[in-house]
Design a protein around this motif. Structure first.
Motif, PDB file in Angstrom:
ATOM      1  N   ALA A  92       0.833  -1.193   0.000  1.00 47.91           N
ATOM      2  CA  ALA A  92       0.000   0.000   0.000  1.00 47.91           C
ATOM      3  C   ALA A  92       0.876   1.254   0.000  1.00 47.91           C
ATOM      4  O   ALA A  92       2.102   1.184   0.176  1.00 47.91           O
ATOM      5  CB  ALA A  92      -0.914  -0.004   1.223  1.00 47.91           C
ATOM      6  N   ASP A  93       0.247   2.400  -0.194  1.00 50.44           N
ATOM      7  CA  ASP A  93       0.971   3.674  -0.207  1.00 50.44           C
ATOM      8  C   ASP A  93       1.719   3.842   1.123  1.00 50.44           C
ATOM      9  O   ASP A  93       1.109   3.845   2.196  1.00 50.44           O
ATOM     10  CB  ASP A  93      -0.022   4.820  -0.384  1.00 50.44           C
ATOM     11  CG  ASP A  93       0.662   6.139  -0.727  1.00 50.44           C
ATOM     12  OD1 ASP A  93       1.614   6.509  -0.013  1.00 50.44           O
ATOM     13  OD2 ASP A  93       0.233   6.804  -1.690  1.00 50.44           O
ATOM     14  N   PRO A  94       3.040   3.983   1.092  1.00 50.98           N
ATOM     15  CA  PRO A  94       3.813   4.047   2.340  1.00 50.98           C
ATOM     16  C   PRO A  94       3.517   5.262   3.196  1.00 50.98           C
ATOM     17  O   PRO A  94       3.841   5.274   4.396  1.00 50.98           O
ATOM     18  CB  PRO A  94       5.270   4.044   1.859  1.00 50.98           C
ATOM     19  CG  PRO A  94       5.216   4.540   0.450  1.00 50.98           C
ATOM     20  CD  PRO A  94       3.912   4.044  -0.098  1.00 50.98           C
ATOM     21  N   ARG A  95       2.897   6.277   2.617  1.00 51.12           N
ATOM     22  CA  ARG A  95       2.564   7.463   3.412  1.00 51.12           C
ATOM     23  C   ARG A  95       1.559   7.126   4.517  1.00 51.12           C
ATOM     24  O   ARG A  95       1.521   7.796   5.557  1.00 51.12           O
ATOM     25  CB  ARG A  95       2.001   8.565   2.511  1.00 51.12           C
ATOM     26  CG  ARG A  95       3.030   9.190   1.576  1.00 51.12           C
ATOM     27  CD  ARG A  95       2.386  10.180   0.636  1.00 51.12           C
ATOM     28  NE  ARG A  95       1.528   9.501  -0.348  1.00 51.12           N
ATOM     29  CZ  ARG A  95       0.811  10.152  -1.272  1.00 51.12           C
ATOM     30  NH1 ARG A  95       0.824  11.478  -1.316  1.00 51.12           N
ATOM     31  NH2 ARG A  95       0.081   9.469  -2.137  1.00 51.12           N
ATOM     32  N   ILE A  96       0.760   6.079   4.302  1.00 54.57           N
ATOM     33  CA  ILE A  96      -0.265   5.731   5.305  1.00 54.57           C
ATOM     34  C   ILE A  96       0.386   5.221   6.579  1.00 54.57           C
ATOM     35  O   ILE A  96      -0.001   5.595   7.693  1.00 54.57           O
ATOM     36  CB  ILE A  96      -1.253   4.710   4.717  1.00 54.57           C
ATOM     37  CG1 ILE A  96      -2.025   5.348   3.565  1.00 54.57           C
ATOM     38  CG2 ILE A  96      -2.207   4.213   5.791  1.00 54.57           C
ATOM     39  CD1 ILE A  96      -2.972   4.416   2.865  1.00 54.57           C
ATOM     40  N   GLY A  97       1.387   4.367   6.452  1.00 53.23           N
ATOM     41  CA  GLY A  97       2.088   3.884   7.637  1.00 53.23           C
ATOM     42  C   GLY A  97       2.720   5.025   8.413  1.00 53.23           C
ATOM     43  O   GLY A  97       2.670   5.043   9.656  1.00 53.23           O
ATOM     44  N   ALA A  98       3.312   5.975   7.712  1.00 56.56           N
ATOM     45  CA  ALA A  98       3.919   7.121   8.387  1.00 56.56           C
ATOM     46  C   ALA A  98       2.855   7.953   9.093  1.00 56.56           C
ATOM     47  O   ALA A  98       3.058   8.413  10.231  1.00 56.56           O
ATOM     48  CB  ALA A  98       4.678   7.976   7.373  1.00 56.56           C
ATOM     49  N   ASP A  99       1.702   8.148   8.432  1.00 60.16           N
ATOM     50  CA  ASP A  99       0.621   8.920   9.054  1.00 60.16           C
ATOM     51  C   ASP A  99       0.111   8.234  10.319  1.00 60.16           C
ATOM     52  O   ASP A  99      -0.155   8.893  11.336  1.00 60.16           O
ATOM     53  CB  ASP A  99      -0.540   9.100   8.066  1.00 60.16           C
ATOM     54  CG  ASP A  99      -0.210  10.050   6.925  1.00 60.16           C
ATOM     55  OD1 ASP A  99       0.794  10.777   7.036  1.00 60.16           O
ATOM     56  OD2 ASP A  99      -0.962  10.045   5.925  1.00 60.16           O
ATOM     57  N   LEU A 100      -0.042   6.903  10.265  1.00 59.97           N
ATOM     58  CA  LEU A 100      -0.591   6.188  11.407  1.00 59.97           C
ATOM     59  C   LEU A 100       0.365   6.205  12.599  1.00 59.97           C
ATOM     60  O   LEU A 100      -0.059   6.390  13.745  1.00 59.97           O
ATOM     61  CB  LEU A 100      -0.926   4.746  11.013  1.00 59.97           C
ATOM     62  CG  LEU A 100      -2.078   4.581  10.014  1.00 59.97           C
ATOM     63  CD1 LEU A 100      -2.225   3.116   9.616  1.00 59.97           C
ATOM     64  CD2 LEU A 100      -3.387   5.106  10.580  1.00 59.97           C
ATOM     65  N   THR A 101       1.643   6.005  12.366  1.00 58.56           N
ATOM     66  CA  THR A 101       2.583   6.046  13.483  1.00 58.56           C
ATOM     67  C   THR A 101       2.650   7.448  14.081  1.00 58.56           C
ATOM     68  O   THR A 101       2.788   7.594  15.308  1.00 58.56           O
ATOM     69  CB  THR A 101       3.978   5.577  13.045  1.00 58.56           C
ATOM     70  OG1 THR A 101       4.402   6.328  11.895  1.00 58.56           O
ATOM     71  CG2 THR A 101       3.957   4.094  12.680  1.00 58.56           C
ATOM     72  N   ALA A 102       2.529   8.464  13.241  1.00 55.68           N
ATOM     73  CA  ALA A 102       2.507   9.836  13.755  1.00 55.68           C
ATOM     74  C   ALA A 102       1.271  10.092  14.612  1.00 55.68           C
ATOM     75  O   ALA A 102       1.293  10.943  15.511  1.00 55.68           O
ATOM     76  CB  ALA A 102       2.570  10.832  12.603  1.00 55.68           C
ATOM     77  N   ARG A 103       0.197   9.356  14.354  1.00 56.50           N
ATOM     78  CA  ARG A 103      -1.036   9.516  15.118  1.00 56.50           C
ATOM     79  C   ARG A 103      -1.057   8.625  16.376  1.00 56.50           C
ATOM     80  O   ARG A 103      -2.064   8.579  17.081  1.00 56.50           O
ATOM     81  CB  ARG A 103      -2.253   9.187  14.246  1.00 56.50           C
ATOM     82  CG  ARG A 103      -2.445  10.138  13.063  1.00 56.50           C
ATOM     83  CD  ARG A 103      -3.745   9.845  12.328  1.00 56.50           C
ATOM     84  NE  ARG A 103      -4.909  10.148  13.159  1.00 56.50           N
ATOM     85  CZ  ARG A 103      -5.443  11.357  13.297  1.00 56.50           C
ATOM     86  NH1 ARG A 103      -4.905  12.388  12.645  1.00 56.50           N
ATOM     87  NH2 ARG A 103      -6.504  11.532  14.061  1.00 56.50           N
TER      88      ARG A 103
END
Length: 275
Positions: A92-103
């Protein structure tokens, strides 16, 4: 067998549709505070307290969810007192993993999606096990076999990060196994019902699910027989792909790979507790 993001997206859409259908079946049957909400091509689902269908699935192959979309999803789960569990494919788009860990999401575990091309192939069934398709038989008997198997984890591979109450597990399996579109299989060993599983063909994909073996019949070829019977059946359909999901390093993964499955991709399971 090579899996690109297009194939992964196809499988994720199918899996998301199965979960959404299961949630809606439960709401039609019993009502309650459940929901299935679209988010960026995937879905945020809640089927009731402690249900295995409580998850966000299928995101990452369309638009990247916005901050406002994630906030709305988190609020929906917080309203019912449940954590948010996101199952995110590594393609999947790797930006999603970064967004989730930031949240504040925590990485809890992984699961593997394996696949093979079933057309034109046959699989021998061990002679010590008799596998029968049981679509017209007693659903409750099949359900008891599967629930008993799932209620007693095998112990191989990485430990599962979830443990579901037996009654909740039975409800979820019932809602995820619609009559008419899902074929049920029962394996008999030494004259006793030893294991059960399902086969469902959706959009050209044969989904091998619901496989469980009673503890006293394990290591006797039951899962191998159930795999072989369902793969041979899938070969006779118009599907071009068969898929199965397993815990990493588990006996189920070993059995699947022995029948020709290869690893397509891995899902990371990320969790955020309610505020």
């Amino acid at each position: 067998m090579f899996c690109d993001s297009e194939m992964a997206a196809r499988i994720e859409r199918m899996e998301t549709g199965v979960i959404v259908s299961g949630v809606r079946a439960g709401l039609d049957r019993a009502g309650g505070p459940g929901f299935a909400r679209e988010i960026a091509g995937g879905a945020a689902c809640f089927a009731g307290p402690n249900s295995p269908m409580n998850k966000v699935a299928g995101v990452g192959f369309g638009a990247v969810p916005s901050t406002a979309q994630w906030a709305a999803v988190e609020a929906a789960y917080a309203e019912v007192g449940a954590p948010v569990q996101v199952e995110l494919a590594h393609l999947a788009d790797p930006r999603i993993g970064a967004d989730l860990t930031a949240r504040g999401y925590r990485l809890m575990s992984f699961e593997n999606v394996l696949g093979l091309r079933p057309r034109g192939r046959t699989w021998p069934i061990p002679t010590s096990v008799d596998v029968r398709r049981d679509d017209e038989g007693g659903f409750d008997t099949w359900l008891d076999i599967v629930v008993e198997g799932f209620a007693h984890p095998d112990g191989d591979g990485l430990p599962a990060h979830e443990d579901f109450p037996r009654d909740i597990l039975a409800i979820a399996i019932r809602d995820l196994t619609p009559t008419g579109s899902s074929h049920r299989y029962v394996a008999y060993r030494a004259g006793e019902p030893a294991g059960g599983a399902t086969l469902r063909v959706i959009d050209g994909i044969a989904v091998l699910g619901g496989a469980a073996t009673r503890p006293q019949h394990r290591r006797k070829g039951v899962q191998t027989a159930l795999l072989a019977a369902r793969l041979s059946a899938a070969s006779a359909t118009d599907c071009d792909l068969a898929v199965i999901t397993t815990e990493p390093g588990s006996k189920s993964q070993r059995n699947a790979q022995s029948q020709g499955f290869t690893l397509l991709y891995t899902r990371a399971v990320l969790v955020k507790d309610p505020a």
